[in-house]
Design an enzyme around this catalytic site. Structure first.
Site, PDB file in Angstrom:
ATOM      1  CG  HIS A  24       7.343  -2.704  -1.844  1.00  0.00           C
ATOM      2  ND1 HIS A  24       6.967  -2.378  -3.121  1.00  0.00           N
ATOM      3  CD2 HIS A  24       6.303  -2.316  -1.047  1.00  0.00           C
ATOM      4  CE1 HIS A  24       5.770  -1.826  -3.105  1.00  0.00           C
ATOM      5  NE2 HIS A  24       5.338  -1.767  -1.855  1.00  0.00           N
ATOM      6  CD  GLU A  82       4.563  -3.323   2.209  1.00  0.00           C
ATOM      7  OE1 GLU A  82       3.503  -2.711   2.186  1.00  0.00           O
ATOM      8  OE2 GLU A  82       4.957  -4.037   1.241  1.00  0.00           O
ATOM      9  CG  ASP A 121       0.344  -4.778   0.366  1.00  0.00           C
ATOM     10  OD1 ASP A 121       0.538  -3.702   0.947  1.00  0.00           O
ATOM     11  OD2 ASP A 121       0.974  -5.130  -0.647  1.00  0.00           O
ATOM     12  CG  HIS A 125      -0.936  -3.956  -3.755  1.00  0.00           C
ATOM     13  ND1 HIS A 125      -1.647  -3.211  -4.675  1.00  0.00           N
ATOM     14  CD2 HIS A 125      -0.182  -3.068  -3.060  1.00  0.00           C
ATOM     15  CE1 HIS A 125      -1.319  -1.936  -4.558  1.00  0.00           C
ATOM     16  NE2 HIS A 125      -0.434  -1.821  -3.575  1.00  0.00           N
ATOM     17  CD  GLU A 177       0.034  -0.879   2.619  1.00  0.00           C
ATOM     18  OE1 GLU A 177       1.051  -1.107   1.960  1.00  0.00           O
ATOM     19  OE2 GLU A 177      -0.964  -0.249   2.171  1.00  0.00           O
TER      20      GLU A 177
HETATM   21  O1  G3P Z   1       3.912   0.184   2.804  1.00  0.00           O
HETATM   22  C1  G3P Z   1       4.602   0.805   1.774  1.00  0.00           C
HETATM   23  C2  G3P Z   1       3.951   0.561   0.438  1.00  0.00           C
HETATM   24  O2  G3P Z   1       3.727  -0.811   0.284  1.00  0.00           O
HETATM   25  C3  G3P Z   1       2.667   1.296   0.263  1.00  0.00           C
HETATM   26  O3  G3P Z   1       2.172   1.238  -1.026  1.00  0.00           O
HETATM   27  O4  G3P Z   1       0.682   0.420  -2.774  1.00  0.00           O
HETATM   28  O5  G3P Z   1       2.893  -0.636  -2.487  1.00  0.00           O
HETATM   29  O6  G3P Z   1       1.111  -1.026  -0.812  1.00  0.00           O
HETATM   30  P1  G3P Z   1       1.694  -0.068  -1.796  1.00  0.00           P
HETATM   31 MG    MG Z   2       2.137  -2.206   0.721  1.00  0.00          MG
END
Ligand code: G3P
Ligand code: MG
Length: 248
Positions: free
Chosen positions: A14, A41, A43, A56, A116
């Site tokens: 993450h 993953e 953002d 993020h 993302e």
């Molecule tokens: O993509 C999974 C997760 O990253 C979604 O939530 O807020 O951590 O971007 P967040």
């Molecule tokens: Mg995310």
């Protein structure tokens, strides 16, 4: 039907390096790789001059050396910021990365990616279009990244721009119209807050031919249970405890 050619692993780091490095930086990706992860993953959003970079939050306050809405600043300004010291002095001078730099890191390490799409409010469609276009270009000799978003508008724009890029719809709260939404967006996966998952829901989602990604799973026992129940992928901050070795 489930796509048998699904190329992604069961565990995803993450924000690049979970909680072990400043999120959404190249240092985080280095860290995820160091811990043996094969997929990350992160953002992605737009600067004021439409450069795609990793962050993020809508604002810079939590994870950089300044404040304000990130999408209001040009890349010339954003690239000067320190995105590491908020996390630890060890990461002083770490920069916000461009998507192009992240793609290069993925290529170097052979990492798979879940991009993302995290648009600044009001820029959902534009962000979806530009991220999909850039992803198709930067990843053209690699396994295609899995695009995901909480924003239907962003995913719809990505679908129009690059219909062949795989898409996942993100849900933080349960939505009864998940099936119609994922069908309209031609998603390959549904990405859910793991607390929403029950055996019945897992069964329904899989019956619909979708893969399931659960986020953010940081307890190894919880992770084992979800995988045993049929969840396909877990996104974790505990990249030291939950990794490729763990998935078996
Ligand atoms: O993509 C999974 C997760 O990253 C979604 O939530 O807020 O951590 O971007 P967040
Ligand atoms: Mg995310």
């Amino acid at each position: 039907m489930i796509n048998e050619k699904w190329p992604y692993p069961r565990i995803v780091a993450h924000r690049g390096g979970g909680k072990l490095a400043p999120e959404n930086t190249l240092a985080a990706i280095d860290c995820g790789h160091y811990y043996g992860h094969t997929m990350i993953e992160f953002d992605a959003k737009l600067s004021a001059d439409q450069q795609i970079f990793l962050l993020h939050d809508d604002t810079l306050t939590r994870t950089s050396s300044t404040q304000g809405v990130a999408g209001d600043l040009t890349w010339d300004r954003l690239k000067q910021l320190d995105a590491g010291t908020w996390f630890s002095n060890k990461f002083r001078g770490e920069k916000l990365p461009l998507l192009s730099e992240v793609a290069e890191r993925c290529r170097r390490y052979g990492l798979l990616a879940n991009i993302e799409i995290k648009p600044t409010t009001g820029l959902e469609a534009l962000t979806g279009t530009l991220v999909a276009r850039a992803a198709a270009e930067y990843w053209q000799e690699m396994t295609m990244p899995l695009l995901s978003s909480f924003s239907r508008q962003a995913l719809q724009a990505a679908q129009q721009e690059q219909p062949d890029l795989p898409r996942g719809y993100l849900m933080h709260e349960w939505q009864d119209d998940w099936l119609r939404t994922t069908q309209q967006l031609e998603c390959v996966s549904l990405h859910l807050n793991y607390r929403l998952l029950t055996p019945t829901r897992i069964h329904q989602i899989k019956q619909a031919g979708l893969r399931i990604l659960a986020y953010t799973v940081n307890d190894p026992c919880n992770a084992i249970e979800l995988l045993e129940q049929g969840v396909d992928m877990l996104c974790t901050d505990r990249i030291d405890l939950i990794g490729p070795h763990f998935a078996g």
